[in-house]
Design an enzyme around this catalytic site. Sequence first.
Site, short mmCIF file in Angstrom:
data_model
loop_
_atom_site.label_atom_id
_atom_site.label_comp_id
_atom_site.label_asym_id
_atom_site.label_seq_id
_atom_site.Cartn_x
_atom_site.Cartn_y
_atom_site.Cartn_z
CG ASP A 75 -0.20 0.03 2.53
OD1 ASP A 75 0.72 -0.80 2.71
OD2 ASP A 75 -0.53 0.87 3.41
CD GLU A 131 4.41 0.87 6.83
OE1 GLU A 131 5.20 1.26 7.71
OE2 GLU A 131 4.07 1.61 5.87
#
Length: 387
Positions: A75, A131
């Site tokens: 991400d 994250e």
Amino acid sequence: MPEPVETMVAEILRLVRCESPSDDLAAVARSADAVAELGTTHLGAAPERIVIDGRTHLRWRFPGGPRILVLGHHDTVWPVGSLEELPACADDETLAGPGCFDMKAGLVIAFHALAQLTDLAGITVLVTGDEEPGSTTSRALIEDEARASVAALVLEAAGPEGALKIARKGVSRYEIAVHGRASHAGLDPEQGVNATLELAHQVQAVALLGDAEAGTTVTPTRTTSGTTTNTVPAQASFSVDVRALSAAEQERVHAGMLALTPRIHGARVVVDGGINRSPLAADSSAELFRRAQRVADRLALPPLTGISVGGASDGNFTAGVGTPTLDGLGAVGAGAHAAHEHVLIAELEPRTRLLAGLIEDIRSAPFDRPDPTASAKTASASITASA
């Protein structure tokens, strides 16, 4: 440009062009498809797809031992459409594009390094999809895999000039809500309780919890207040970012946050949040860093340096459960989260060889994990206190 490096550049560009902002679950799922396809090509096996609260994570587990965790995320902080202003592109020296440095190039480095090994026995590859906002759904996965591993190798971007990240500050996050009472700002302001004024008192009280000598920063960030220009505001809020080198400092600040009290009669202050990531201490990375330096010397790579940084990663979680952790093994470049984000192409192949060599070094001479009891108890107590 050598053919293997050309292949890596093409693969990084492919991942960058599959945009994956953390809060766009469909985009993260599409990115997971792209990462899974690439990983399957290099590792010879498809990953397990783990979807938690709509967020997509990928895990490859190869039986055998000693178990080594290779950790990354797919991400990014960049919203869909960022490629229109910041296209993914490469020349002979640099590769640019949203998320290339943090950390899609690191994923490609990991896959190519693992493909160089004679076998993948004992390797776990975990690529998470949340994250950037704090790993809310992947934290348990990360910690469980770390507990079962003798080492965690984190493919986050390198520090300046390729430095490995041998220590990271711990992170705490808070939301402070201030409740007052609305009234007309012109007719009867004295009947109100001004939440903005109370917020101003609390912002200053929070900022005083920082300690520069200890390396602790306590930073009020986003604020909101009021509804209209002629109303005494009844509600206000602000966010707080805390970075600390030690668990003791995190606990000190946490106690200070919970002790906040209103300064204006009739106001109310509510504190939400707590410790998000424990520090990655230098002693957690020391043995792995020595081994990485030895591997670099053996491979005739430039001498490795280490750096302590304020930013956190999922390496904080692996270190927090007692697993030796080395971070910053990913791409060399600059500009994480910034418009000038880029990767140095000449460093891709050396970083790949370094990672492969480090894994082989760990396999050839495994070392005992430190007793995680103390750090695990500290992390557990911190999490409980912040609930």
